[in-house]
Design an enzyme around this catalytic site. Structure first.
Site, PDB file in Angstrom:
ATOM      1  N   LEU A  24       0.671  -1.117   0.072  1.00 54.72           N
ATOM      2  CA  LEU A  24      -0.019   0.065   0.140  1.00 54.72           C
ATOM      3  C   LEU A  24       1.082   1.285   0.177  1.00 54.72           C
ATOM      4  O   LEU A  24       0.402   2.370  -0.120  1.00 54.72           O
ATOM      5  CB  LEU A  24      -0.853   0.098   1.298  1.00 54.72           C
ATOM      6  CG  LEU A  24      -1.807  -1.271   1.504  1.00 54.72           C
ATOM      7  CD1 LEU A  24      -2.604  -0.936   2.749  1.00 54.72           C
ATOM      8  CD2 LEU A  24      -3.002  -0.990   0.157  1.00 54.72           C
ATOM      9  N   SER A  25       2.361   0.976   0.246  1.00 57.33           N
ATOM     10  CA  SER A  25       3.015   2.321   0.375  1.00 57.33           C
ATOM     11  C   SER A  25       2.963   3.164  -0.896  1.00 57.33           C
ATOM     12  O   SER A  25       3.100   4.412  -0.610  1.00 57.33           O
ATOM     13  CB  SER A  25       4.549   1.821   0.545  1.00 57.33           C
ATOM     14  OG  SER A  25       4.608   1.078   1.788  1.00 57.33           O
ATOM     15  N   LYS A  74      15.512  -5.971   6.681  1.00 55.50           N
ATOM     16  CA  LYS A  74      15.447  -4.996   7.802  1.00 55.50           C
ATOM     17  C   LYS A  74      16.813  -4.920   8.612  1.00 55.50           C
ATOM     18  O   LYS A  74      17.137  -3.761   9.210  1.00 55.50           O
ATOM     19  CB  LYS A  74      14.304  -4.870   8.632  1.00 55.50           C
ATOM     20  CG  LYS A  74      12.946  -4.611   7.894  1.00 55.50           C
ATOM     21  CD  LYS A  74      11.933  -4.586   8.619  1.00 55.50           C
ATOM     22  CE  LYS A  74      10.558  -4.093   8.245  1.00 55.50           C
ATOM     23  NZ  LYS A  74       9.549  -3.869   9.221  1.00 55.50           N
ATOM     24  N   ASP A 111       8.644   2.301  12.007  1.00 57.45           N
ATOM     25  CA  ASP A 111       7.585   1.448  12.563  1.00 57.45           C
ATOM     26  C   ASP A 111       7.396   1.841  14.010  1.00 57.45           C
ATOM     27  O   ASP A 111       6.038   1.707  14.112  1.00 57.45           O
ATOM     28  CB  ASP A 111       7.908   0.195  12.305  1.00 57.45           C
ATOM     29  CG  ASP A 111       8.204  -0.500  10.907  1.00 57.45           C
ATOM     30  OD1 ASP A 111       7.252  -0.067   9.879  1.00 57.45           O
ATOM     31  OD2 ASP A 111       8.845  -1.518  10.297  1.00 57.45           O
ATOM     32  N   GLY A 133       3.471 -13.021  20.091  1.00 57.56           N
ATOM     33  CA  GLY A 133       4.410 -13.441  19.032  1.00 57.56           C
ATOM     34  C   GLY A 133       5.582 -12.879  19.509  1.00 57.56           C
ATOM     35  O   GLY A 133       5.882 -11.735  20.188  1.00 57.56           O
ATOM     36  N   ILE A 231      -1.387  -5.208  15.139  1.00 57.51           N
ATOM     37  CA  ILE A 231      -0.767  -4.357  13.993  1.00 57.51           C
ATOM     38  C   ILE A 231      -0.829  -4.694  12.473  1.00 57.51           C
ATOM     39  O   ILE A 231      -0.396  -4.486  11.687  1.00 57.51           O
ATOM     40  CB  ILE A 231       0.835  -4.514  14.194  1.00 57.51           C
ATOM     41  CG1 ILE A 231       1.391  -5.805  14.167  1.00 57.51           C
ATOM     42  CG2 ILE A 231       1.224  -3.927  15.697  1.00 57.51           C
ATOM     43  CD1 ILE A 231       3.163  -5.707  14.261  1.00 57.51           C
ATOM     44  N   TYR A 233      -2.982  -4.829   9.179  1.00 59.10           N
ATOM     45  CA  TYR A 233      -4.056  -3.838   8.551  1.00 59.10           C
ATOM     46  C   TYR A 233      -4.877  -4.240   7.370  1.00 59.10           C
ATOM     47  O   TYR A 233      -5.462  -3.569   6.943  1.00 59.10           O
ATOM     48  CB  TYR A 233      -2.857  -2.597   8.210  1.00 59.10           C
ATOM     49  CG  TYR A 233      -1.749  -3.001   7.183  1.00 59.10           C
ATOM     50  CD1 TYR A 233      -2.373  -3.191   5.676  1.00 59.10           C
ATOM     51  CD2 TYR A 233      -0.429  -3.186   7.154  1.00 59.10           C
ATOM     52  CE1 TYR A 233      -1.215  -3.507   4.703  1.00 59.10           C
ATOM     53  CE2 TYR A 233       0.250  -3.479   6.354  1.00 59.10           C
ATOM     54  CZ  TYR A 233      -0.195  -3.669   5.111  1.00 59.10           C
ATOM     55  OH  TYR A 233       0.880  -3.908   4.002  1.00 59.10           O
TER      56      TYR A 233
END
Length: 290
Positions: A24-25, A74, A111, A133, A231, A233
């Site tokens: 979606l970015s 990351k 984030d 998690g 978190i 979406y």
């Protein structure tokens, strides 16, 4: 003369990762550019691990202002950075990179900013939290909760053995927080928590869509002033959020986190503050159109 130059600036951004799937970015950042009357583009650039070096060279060569970073880059991206911000240093992962004029790279973790922003007015000082998690997403969440003053965190996992190294790492990095690791089967009450955060993929569109990490009976034990924070979406309302709503509990979905982390990245790259509401609308259009 300066104004003329500013009008001619063409902003190039992108996201690197593998696989990227449907991001979606690009929709959010294109919306932000339009709202500020700026010219530019945002490209999804699938990048396998062995191609990371070549991709970074390409981004520099083609005059990108910056890029987002997702799985599996990351952590490895840190090898190429000249400096990182405090959040990235604490989390040990980077999701946003700015390319400076000398072509050196600066890393950020937006984030965490995105996670905190929707709950920044929540009083969590010296409170207890539960994180569902122990994977990569949990890294940012624990930093965010620490920043808001949480002093005790219980991590719930389906595999104690596999999760143990991550938890030991958290304990060393955050000695001021009491951190416990608990098997999922022992999660039968939320009565001691002010916030419960889902960092697992349960509820995410696809093979996990019909699953929730908590059943309604357990959700009902959350204090009235407690909060469920998922978190995930996509979909906008996960099974967990639906159950929280049915139980009459306060909740936040992952879309706001996504939008705020994107808005912060945009500001880092351009020096201009975007309108997060317009970015959210652009993301919603895509989610509802799927």
């Amino acid at each position: 003369m300066a104004d003329t130059q500013a009008e001619k600036t063409y902003y190039k951004f992108g996201i690197i990762g593998y696989p990227l799937g449907h991001s979606l970015s690009s929709f959010m950042h294109k919306s932000a550019l339009r709202a500020l009357n700026l010219e530019g583009e945002y490209n999804a650039l699938e990048t396998e691990p062995e191609d990371l070096i070549d991709r970074i060279k390409m981004l520099k060569r083609e005059n990108y202002f910056g890029f987002n970073v997702t799985i599996p880059h990351k952590v490895p991206i840190s090898l190429f950075l000249s400096k990182v911000d405090e959040y990235a240093n604490m989390a040990g992962s980077v999701n946003t990179v700015k390319i400076l004029e000398d072509k050196s790279l600066e890393g950020f973790n937006t984030d965490i900013y995105g996670f905190i922003k929707p709950i920044e007015n929540l009083d969590l000082k010296e409170k207890s939290a539960a994180i569902l998690g122990t994977g990569g997403a949990a890294r940012g969440v624990i930093v965010g909760l620490k920043s808001l003053g949480v002093t005790k965190i219980d991590f719930y996992t389906r595999n104690i053995v596999d999760s143990h190294p991550a938890i030991e790492g958290f304990r060393k990095k955050f000695p001021e927080i009491q951190i416990n690791l608990v098997q999922n089967e022992f999660l039968n009450t939320l009565s001691g928590y002010s916030i419960v955060v889902n960092t697992t993929p349960l509820g995410m569109k696809g093979k996990y869509a019909d699953l929730s990490p908590l059943d309604e009976k357990v959700i009902k034990t959350l204090p009235d002033d407690g909060l469920i924070y998922d978190i995930v979406y996509n979909p906008i309302k996960t099974e967990l959020i639906k159950k929280a709503e049915k139980a009459g509990k306060k909740y936040i979905g992952g879309l706001d986190m996504l939008v705020y982390q994107g808005a912060r990245a945009f500001e880092i790259w351009t020096g201009k503050v975007p309108n997060p509401d317009k970015m959210k609308i652009a993301a919603l259009y895509q989610l509802l159109d799927e």
